[in-house]
Design an enzyme around this catalytic site. Structure first.
Site, PDB file in Angstrom:
ATOM      1  N   THR A  99       0.792  -1.732   0.264  1.00 53.39           N
ATOM      2  CA  THR A  99       0.125   0.041  -0.037  1.00 53.39           C
ATOM      3  C   THR A  99       1.126   1.527  -0.666  1.00 53.39           C
ATOM      4  OG1 THR A  99      -1.587  -0.829   0.940  1.00 53.39           O
ATOM      5  CG2 THR A  99      -1.507   1.153   1.573  1.00 53.39           C
TER       6      THR A  99
ATOM      7  N   ASP B  88       1.542  -7.733  -4.043  1.00 50.79           N
ATOM      8  CA  ASP B  88       0.811  -7.242  -2.733  1.00 50.79           C
ATOM      9  C   ASP B  88       2.032  -7.736  -2.332  1.00 50.79           C
ATOM     10  OD1 ASP B  88      -1.835  -6.532  -2.206  1.00 50.79           O
ATOM     11  OD2 ASP B  88      -1.692  -8.676  -1.004  1.00 50.79           O
ATOM     12  N   SER B  89       1.850  -8.176  -0.652  1.00 56.08           N
ATOM     13  CA  SER B  89       1.932  -8.655   0.357  1.00 56.08           C
ATOM     14  C   SER B  89       2.188 -10.072  -0.278  1.00 56.08           C
ATOM     15  CB  SER B  89       1.989  -7.803   1.087  1.00 56.08           C
ATOM     16  OG  SER B  89       1.303  -8.311   2.427  1.00 56.08           O
ATOM     17  N   SER B  90       0.603 -10.535  -0.607  1.00 56.15           N
ATOM     18  CA  SER B  90       0.387 -11.788   0.217  1.00 56.15           C
ATOM     19  C   SER B  90       0.947 -12.410  -0.763  1.00 56.15           C
ATOM     20  CB  SER B  90      -1.363 -11.849  -0.549  1.00 56.15           C
ATOM     21  OG  SER B  90      -2.062 -11.766  -1.445  1.00 56.15           O
TER      22      SER B  90
ATOM     23  N   THR C 213       1.926  -4.868   4.744  1.00 59.86           N
ATOM     24  CA  THR C 213       1.713  -5.612   5.769  1.00 59.86           C
ATOM     25  C   THR C 213       1.072  -6.692   6.254  1.00 59.86           C
ATOM     26  OG1 THR C 213      -1.007  -3.872   5.314  1.00 59.86           O
ATOM     27  CG2 THR C 213       1.127  -2.524   5.896  1.00 59.86           C
ATOM     28  N   ASP C 214       0.744  -7.343   4.775  1.00 62.43           N
ATOM     29  CA  ASP C 214      -0.221  -8.346   5.539  1.00 62.43           C
ATOM     30  C   ASP C 214       1.117  -9.274   6.279  1.00 62.43           C
ATOM     31  OD1 ASP C 214      -2.953  -7.339   5.774  1.00 62.43           O
ATOM     32  OD2 ASP C 214      -3.101  -8.202   3.677  1.00 62.43           O
TER      33      ASP C 214
END
Length: 342
Positions: free
Chosen positions: A13, A57-59, A89-90
Site C-alpha cells: 500500500t 502485494d504482500s500476499s 503489511t499482511d
C-alpha cells in the site's frame, strides 16, 4: 559524514496512489519517491532506491522474495550504513522473521515499514512511517549502528521483527510485539531502549544464509476437528501445531495415535500457542503431557510467524551442526526466550 541508506521497495500500500478517475489504487514509479515526499531530502542521510521490477502485494511475498532481499542486502552490505525495506503489511512479520535468520551476525539496521493508507492519501500514515524509519536506519553512535538487527517500524514504535505479529487490519497501530518490549518510540525525540537491543556475538562475521525448506506445515487446531487428516499430507518434515493456551490439545485416542504415527515417521512437531501473549508450558495441564511423551518441541513464547520461518530456515540446512530440536529452542537472534516460564 552523511550515512547511506538503501531503500528496497517490494510493493504494498505504501507505494500506491489513487486513480481519481477510476477510484482504484495503482502503483506509482517508486524511483520518483522524492517528488511524493520532498521532506526526504531534509534527512541527514543519502538515500538510494532499489524497487522490485514488478511490485508485489504482500500476499505474494514468499521464500523466493526473501532470498532476493537477503542477497541484495548481502551484495550491498559494505556500501550502505543501513537498509529500509518497504513492504505490504499482511506478511511483513513473516519477511522480517525470515530475514532475521538469513542475515546472520547483522551489525547494521534493517528496518521494514509500510502503511495502512496509500502515500498519496490525505490522511496517510506512509510519510511518518517512511521518514522515521529512515532516521532509525541511519542512526549511529560512535561510528557504530544503534540498531543491529531486523526491526519493524510502524505508528511510532520500533519492534523486533521476529517478535511481531499483525494485530489490526484497520488501525494505524497495526503491529504488536506481545512477548518482547518495544525497542524504541518516536515522539518529540527518537527514544531507544538500548537494554533490549540485540547484538551479535563478538567477532562473528556477517553472512547471508538464504537456505529455505518448504517441507513445513502449519496447522491450527480447533474443537471437534479430525486431526488424523494431517497424517495424509505427503512430504511433511516439520509440523507446527498451534494449540490451545499453554499447550493443551483434545485427549482422544485418535489424536494420540495420529501424533505418535507422525513422530514414528520422523516428523518433527513444534508446539506453539494460539494466544497472542504468553506461551507453551508442557505439563502445566494434563492435556499437554502427550507432547512431552512423544518428544514434541516446545515453541515457548515464539510467534507463529517466527516459528514457521525459523523451521523453514533450519530444516535440512547444512550450515548447522546441531539437531533441529536443539536449534529450534535456542535463541538465535532474539526470537525466543530460552528459559521461558509462565
Amino acid at each position: 559524514m552523511k550515512r547511506k541508506v538503501l531503500v528496497i521497495y517490494t510493493g504494498g500500500t505504501i507505494g500506491m496512489e489513487k486513480n481519481y478517475e477510476t477510484g482504484s489504487l495503482q502503483a506509482f514509479d517508486f524511483e520518483n519517491i522524492f517528488s511524493k515526499i520532498p521532506e526526504m531530502k531534509l534527512i541527514e542521510c543519502e538515500v538510494s532506491v532499489y524497487p522490485f521490477k514488478n511490485p508485489l502485494d504482500s500476499s505474494d511475498m514468499g521464500p523466493n522474495e526473501w532470498k532476493i532481499i537477503a542477497n541484495h542486502i548481502g551484495e550491498n552490505y559494505d556500501h550502505y550504513d543501513g537498509f529500509l525495506i518497504l513492504h505490504g503489511t499482511d506478511t511483513m512479520s513473516y519477511t522480517a522473521s525470515a530475514l532475521s535468520f538469513m542475515l546472520k551476525n547483522l551489525r547494521k539496521p534493517v528496518i521494514l515499514t509500510g502503511s495502512q493508507l496509500p502515500i498519496g492519501d490525505l490522511r496517510t500514515d506512509a510519510k511518518e512511517n517512511l521518514l522515521t524509519s529512515l532516521y532509525y536506519a541511519s542512526l549511529y553512535e560512535n561510528d557504530e549502528a544503534v540498531i543491529q538487527e531486523v526491526a519493524i517500524y510502524f505508528e511510532y514504535k520500533l519492534l523486533r521483527g521476529n517478535r511481531t505479529l499483525k494485530y489490526s487490519a484497520e488501525f494505524f497501530d497495526a503491529y504488536r510485539s506481545p512477548n518482547y518490549p518495544v525497542l524504541g518510540q518516536s515522539g518529540v525525540h527518537l527514544n531507544i531502549e538500548k537494554d533490549f537491543l540485540h547484538r551479535p556475538k563478538s567477532g562473528a562475521k556477517f553472512e547471508v544464509d538464504d537456505h529455505v525448506s518448504q517441507n513445513v506445515l502449519f496447522w491450527r487446531i480447533f474443537p471437534g476437528m479430525h486431526l488424523e487428516h494431517i497424517a495424509e499430507i505427503p512430504d511433511m518434515k516439520v509440523l507446527i501445531l498451534q494449540v490451545f493456551g499453554s499447550g493443551t490439545i483434545f485427549s482422544t485416542e485418535k489424536t494420540r495415535k495420529t501424533l505418535e504415527l507422525l513422530r514414528k515417521r520422523g516428523t518433527e512437531i513444534v508446539v506453539v500457542s494460539q494466544c497472542i501473549s504468553g506461551g507453551i508450558s508442557f505439563g502445566k495441564y494434563s492435556n499437554s503431557n502427550i507432547f512431552r511423551e512423544i518428544g514434541a518441541i516446545s515453541g515457548h513464547d515464539i510467534t507463529a510467524e517466527s516459528a514457521i520461518t525459523k523451521a523453514m530456515h533450519l530444516l535440512d540446512n547444512p550450515k548447522y551442526k546441531e539437531s533441529f530440536p536443539e536449534l529450534l529452542v535456542r535463541d538465535l537472534c532474539g526470537e525466543i526466550t530460552e528459559k521461558f516460564e509462565i
